[in-house]
Design an enzyme around this catalytic site. Structure first.
Site, PDB file in Angstrom:
ATOM      1  N   GLU A   1       1.019  -1.302   0.206  1.00  0.00           N
ATOM      2  CA  GLU A   1      -0.180  -0.019   0.199  1.00  0.00           C
ATOM      3  C   GLU A   1       0.950   1.277   0.141  1.00  0.00           C
ATOM      4  O   GLU A   1       1.888   1.325   0.782  1.00  0.00           O
ATOM      5  CB  GLU A   1      -1.052  -0.110   1.167  1.00  0.00           C
TER       6      GLU A   1
ATOM      7  N   GLU B   1      -9.057   4.181   6.775  1.00  0.00           N
ATOM      8  CA  GLU B   1      -8.476   4.493   7.581  1.00  0.00           C
ATOM      9  C   GLU B   1      -9.145   5.112   8.874  1.00  0.00           C
ATOM     10  O   GLU B   1      -8.869   4.792   9.805  1.00  0.00           O
ATOM     11  CB  GLU B   1      -7.122   5.326   7.313  1.00  0.00           C
TER      12      GLU B   1
ATOM     13  N   HIS C   1      -7.070  -2.090  15.115  1.00  0.00           N
ATOM     14  CA  HIS C   1      -7.086  -1.190  13.771  1.00  0.00           C
ATOM     15  C   HIS C   1      -7.031  -2.144  12.628  1.00  0.00           C
ATOM     16  O   HIS C   1      -7.674  -2.020  11.601  1.00  0.00           O
ATOM     17  CB  HIS C   1      -6.141  -0.027  13.874  1.00  0.00           C
ATOM     18  N   GLU C   2      -5.885  -2.838  12.698  1.00  0.00           N
ATOM     19  CA  GLU C   2      -5.610  -3.685  11.405  1.00  0.00           C
ATOM     20  C   GLU C   2      -6.529  -4.695  11.104  1.00  0.00           C
ATOM     21  O   GLU C   2      -7.050  -5.001  10.107  1.00  0.00           O
ATOM     22  CB  GLU C   2      -4.115  -4.191  11.673  1.00  0.00           C
TER      23      GLU C   2
ATOM     24  N   GLY D   1       3.142   1.800  10.847  1.00  0.00           N
ATOM     25  CA  GLY D   1       3.128   1.100  12.231  1.00  0.00           C
ATOM     26  C   GLY D   1       2.640  -0.459  11.850  1.00  0.00           C
ATOM     27  O   GLY D   1       3.184  -1.155  12.464  1.00  0.00           O
ATOM     28  N   ALA D   2       1.715  -0.590  10.934  1.00  0.00           N
ATOM     29  CA  ALA D   2       1.315  -2.017  10.634  1.00  0.00           C
ATOM     30  C   ALA D   2       0.427  -1.720   9.376  1.00  0.00           C
ATOM     31  O   ALA D   2       0.228  -0.689   8.731  1.00  0.00           O
ATOM     32  CB  ALA D   2       0.533  -2.487  11.714  1.00  0.00           C
ATOM     33  N   MET D   3       0.457  -3.188   8.521  1.00  0.00           N
ATOM     34  CA  MET D   3      -0.416  -3.188   7.544  1.00  0.00           C
ATOM     35  C   MET D   3      -1.497  -4.344   7.528  1.00  0.00           C
ATOM     36  O   MET D   3      -1.187  -5.487   7.730  1.00  0.00           O
ATOM     37  CB  MET D   3       0.682  -3.341   6.279  1.00  0.00           C
ATOM     38  N   GLU D   4      -2.655  -4.004   7.122  1.00  0.00           N
ATOM     39  CA  GLU D   4      -3.613  -4.853   7.187  1.00  0.00           C
ATOM     40  C   GLU D   4      -3.717  -6.100   6.108  1.00  0.00           C
ATOM     41  O   GLU D   4      -4.833  -6.485   6.109  1.00  0.00           O
ATOM     42  CB  GLU D   4      -4.965  -4.242   7.002  1.00  0.00           C
ATOM     43  N   ASN D   5      -2.776  -6.479   5.291  1.00  0.00           N
ATOM     44  CA  ASN D   5      -2.777  -7.595   4.389  1.00  0.00           C
ATOM     45  C   ASN D   5      -3.538  -8.581   4.790  1.00  0.00           C
ATOM     46  O   ASN D   5      -3.695  -8.912   5.920  1.00  0.00           O
ATOM     47  CB  ASN D   5      -1.277  -7.995   4.038  1.00  0.00           C
TER      48      ASN D   5
END
Length: 922
Positions: free
Chosen positions: A153, A356, A333-334, A298-302
């Site tokens: 992303e 988001e 969040h993720e 911070g993180a990624m929601e794959n």
């Protein structure tokens, strides 16, 4: 790449978007990748199933930093199958495309499969299919090792394979990873087959095939390859009726798995909560979380494989209470994205906020559900709500729905508008509609658009259906206009015979600069959900909707002892409230009389409103400082944090003022915090309320920072014991504070050297980061310069952490001079900074912001603006290069310069009043 004119939903303006030709549309990818953690070059093949929409002789896909070696297309049309080898394959670095030319036409209506072979690089820029390093300490000697992970992303799947890299071009994916036998390979779906194969060079490799994904966007595809360990558990959602058990795993590199239990436990509870809240079953059989040593965001929601920075997933005895809360919130969040973003995806990047903002709101909801003892909605008000208001008070802000022309522009809107303002207006809407009605509308939206793309108006339609309100009408200005309103009560009229108070309320746009023009004011109109509480109904507000510039409301009221009114109950409305001096004094009196009259969220709102309107020149800074004196008895952590942040902004404003002004502000800080610090002491009980732990750290920090000699001296003593080898001298919650306090009070670079050694050699990542967080807090400008040098020291500071030593300088007693050094450093090192950080999402903009935003000189802002234009450069070519280099950081730079000019106005307007207020109390 063609330029298509598209009309943005809800906007009358046509937006020119840089998108791929619409001649073909992908439906499925067969992807095989062979990563190499020694050469850092990967090989790949892809076969993309395409629906041919128009007769073509060329096929254009996205590709970036790839060498595409060959291409062919297999076409099925009219019952016949033909194969063509591409006559040319052209990769455009500027357009980030690959164009396959064919000799013969491919007819409209045909089914085609494009085959391509390619190679790419596991870069060290934290984008694409990149490499991350760590020290493996499981053997006799530490060994540097690598893993390969993804961050796609917004537009970096094209760095891993040729693809149609736009969110609304969804497809299914069959993924095969070919790796060394000793490595673990992960992707979005569960592994279905593993076998040993021989490469063309005769090397034995392991081929891992994964189940086919649901239909999804390219930016959610993910892979990870390395020497991993994992722990696992099963989640068992009770709802909906078709919910299935979900296998949950947390992966780390070898030697770190002991820190994964907290994330696993929170993950299980969170996925169960969302399945039950959304009323839609999680559609994948598994959900993995993996800790990555180098990670830009911070993180990624794959979907099915969520990636995190290590410090935002892993927890041990060195982890602070606040960091544990961050970990839980980030997981929330993720995981919220697994539905809101992955199952239903925004149609285009202009609606990034749909992903988001909603995930931020729902992540907080999950954290509140999982840890009710944290009172986490108050933390949301202090953090997200106030951050969103702060950024949106600038002219250089942008609407929640911003017109994005290309995926490359998206990085600049991964900011507090998309996340924090987005979440705050959703919270406002949820409060207005009612939580049950809101949840019903969200459920309808997810069911209707599952596995599809949607727009903001689609969400509004579902919420309208559930509530009976015209949600699109209510919310239009909140998402399509820049800014938010400030409410002024311009008149009060009390009718004792009726027991009623009539308030006349005016709304206008709030600007932190305070220089709203008549034209801007005329255009500023929102539909404002307003709640009002009084001494008669302290927790059952009256509700009103303001639709005009001037609105009159009437509420039940008496003028008995302790009477008061307050707008914006629980600070749910996304607006400021500006009070006259007499209104402010009356509210302050009610606060002093009894804190219980007001919720914690209201007490936070009162503090921020008073200082924000003072900065804008709508009220006085001395009045805001008076408000703070009424909080001497405050006990809530988040309220005290609000006071801390606002007093810090006034102190930074006055850095170049006479020393007596700073000393007077320090005296006010000690009034609020020192007695609390002494009462709470330095010892942390492991079983005490987390908010008590957070408050202890805060009050000790504020007292020490305001030169409370007793508190500061004890922190230094504990630091010295820690450095001498007594690990128990500093609790995790106290460590960063003690590091910074010792550095502030050091007259040499000795503490800097000790912190630098910890940053380089400590076995605990949390200790390394705490050392970096404190490393620039020295009064020595030489230490300031050495701390700045660390930003470009890739051996000591990971790319993801370059803003940490920069942030540490704000705590320097010499920050008035240090901020000038920071700007000079940015200018002198610009080329090196751009080279190191330009590819990493938003990182360059963050460095620019930290380097310039704390100044209070309009002249310096003009100087920085001239530098950004390239006025110091000799040629037009060099100037154009500077402008191009700054493109990805232009919005944050503009926002920083606006803040500088606003601070300059604030200081010029209120410096005498602040000095007089301080002098009157000394």
């Amino acid at each position: 790449m063609c330029k298509c004119l598209l009309s943005d939903s809800g906007s009358t303006a046509a937006v020119q978007r840089n998108v791929l030709p619409t001649t073909v549309k992908p439906s499925h990818y067969d992807l095989e990748l062979t990563p190499n953690l020694e050469t850092f070059e990967f090989q790949g093949t892809v076969a993309v199933s395409l629906d041919v929409k128009e007769t073509v002789k060329t096929i254009v896909a996205n590709a970036n930093d790839l060498q595409v070696h060959s291409g062919k297309v297999v076409v099925v049309a009219g019952g016949a199958e033909t194969t063509q080898i591409a006559t040319s394959v052209v990769v455009s670095k500027e357009a980030q495309t690959v164009t396959f030319e064919f000799a013969n036409e491919i007819p409209a209506g045909a089914k085609a499969t494009l085959h391509a072979t390619f190679t790419g690089t596991h870069n060290d820029q934290m984008v694409g299919f990149y490499r991350s390093s760590y020290m493996d300490k499981t053997g006799a000697e530490p060994v540097k090792k690598y893993m390969a992970v993804t961050q796609f992303e917004s537009s970096d799947a094209r760095r891993a394979f040729p693809c149609w890299d736009e969110p609304n071009l969804k497809a299914t994916f069959d993924v095969k990873l070919v790796v060394r036998p000793g490595l673990c390979a992960l992707s979005n779906m569960n592994e279905v087959e593993e076998q040993l194969v021989k490469s063309e060079a005769g090397e034995v490799l392991k081929e891992v095939r994964f189940a086919r994904t649901p239909i999804m966007s390219t930016y959610l595809v993910a892979f990870a390859v390395g020497e991993f360990e994992f722990i696992e558990a099963m989640a068992h959602p009770k709802l909906p009726a078709d919910a299935q058990p979900i296998k949950m795993r947390v992966y780390t590199h070898k030697g770190d798995i002991h820190r994964a239990q907290f994330a696993l436990d929170v993950g299980v509870r969170t996925i169960e909560f969302f399945s039950e809240f959304y009323g839609v079953a999680y559609p994948l059989p598994k959900l993995d979380q993996i800790a990555v040593p180098d990670f830009a965001a911070g993180a990624m929601e794959n979907w099915g494989l969520v990636t995190y920075r290590e410090q935002l997933l892993l927890v041990d005895e060195t982890t602070t209470t606040r960091r544990r809360q961050f970990v839980a919130d980030v997981i929330g969040h993720e995981f919220a994205h697994q539905w809101f973003g992955n199952l239903v995806t925004m149609d285009w990047w202009s609606e990034l906020w749909l992903n988001e903002g909603f995930a931020t709101f729902m992540g907080t909801s999950a954290t509140v559900h999982n840890f009710p003892e944290w009172n986490y909605w108050t933390q949301f008000v202090h953090d997200d709500y106030m951050q969103g208001l702060g950024l949106d008070s600038l002219r250089s802000s942008h609407p929640i729905e911003v017109d994005v022309r290309s995926a490359e522009e998206v990085d600049q809107i991964f900011d507090a508008i998309s996340y924090s303002k987005g979440a705050s207006v959703i919270r406002m809407l949820s409060s207005f509609l009612g939580a049950e009605t809101f949840a019903k509308g969200v459920h309808q939206y997810l069911k209707k658009f599952a596995y599809q793309n949607a727009k903001t108006t689609d969400l509004w339609a579902s919420l309208s259906e559930a509530s009976g309100f015209d949600v699109a009408d209510i919310m239009y200005a909140w998402t399509r206009k820049t800014g938010f309103p400030v409410l002024d009560v311009v008149s009060e009229s009390f009718d004792a015979s009726k027991g009623e108070l009539t308030l006349t309320i005016r709304q206008s746009r709030f600007l932190s600069s305070g220089d709203l023009t008549p034209e801007e004011d005329a255009e500023a109109l929102w539909t404002v959900p307003l709640t009002v509480v009084t001494h008669l109904n302290r927790h059952t507000p009256t509700r009103h909707v303001l639709r005009e510039k001037m609105t009159t409301i009437t509420i039940p009221y008496t003028e008995e002892r302790g009477h008061f009114w307050k707008l914006n109950y629980r600070t749910t409305g996304f607006f400021r409230v500006n009070l006259t001096a007499s209104q402010q004094a009356h509210l302050a009196s009610a606060l002093r009389a009894d804190f219980d009259f007001f919720t914690v969220e209201d007490r936070i709102g009162i503090v921020y409103d008073s200082f924000s309107t003072a900065k804008a020149g709508l009220s006085s800074t001395s009045g805001a400082l008076d408000i703070v004196t009424g909080y001497a008895a405050e006990t809530d952590y988040t309220v005290l944090s609000s006071i801390s942040q606002n007093l810090a902004s006034v102190k930074r404003l006055c850095l170049a003022e006479p020393r007596s002004t700073i000393e007077g502000l320090d005296a006010l800080i000690r009034l609020v915090f020192s007695d609390k610090a002494r009462a709470m002491g330095f010892e942390y009980a492991e079983d005490e309320d987390p908010n008590v732990q957070l408050k202890r750290t805060l009050v000790l920090s504020e007292a020490a920072g305001a030169n409370d000699e007793e508190i500061a001296a004890e922190l230094v003593r504990r630091y010295e014991r820690y450095i001498a080898g007594d690990d128990k001298a500093l609790h995790a919650n106290l460590r960063s504070l003690a590091f910074a306090t010792a550095n502030k009070r050091s007259q040499t670079d000795a503490v800097f050297e000790q912190l630098l050694s910890l940053a380089k050699t400590s076995d605990a990542a949390a200790v390394q980061l705490d050392a970096l967080r404190a490393i620039g807090s020295s009064p020595s400008l030489d230490v300031v310069r050495r701390s700045l040098a660390l930003v470009l020291d890739s051996e000591t500071v990971r790319l993801q952490d370059v803003t940490v030593p920069l942030n540490s300088l704000v705590a320097s007693p010499a920050f008035g001079e240090a901020r000038v050094v920071m700007w000079e450093w940015l200018r002198a090192n610009w080329e090196a900074l751009h080279e190191r950080m330009s590819a990493a999402m938003g990182l360059l903009g963050s460095v620019v912001t930290l380097s310039v935003t704390f100044h209070t000189s309009a002249e310096l802002a003009d100087e920085i603006e001239a530098w950004a234009r390239g006025d110091d450069l000799a040629t037009d070519e060099a100037k154009a290069k500077r402008v191009e280099q700054l493109k990805s950081a232009r919005r944050p730079l503009d926002q920083s310069l606006e803040r500088v000019r606003t601070n300059a106005k604030w200081l010029a307007r209120d410096r005498a009043a602040i000095a007089a207020w301080v002098a009157a109390r000394q």
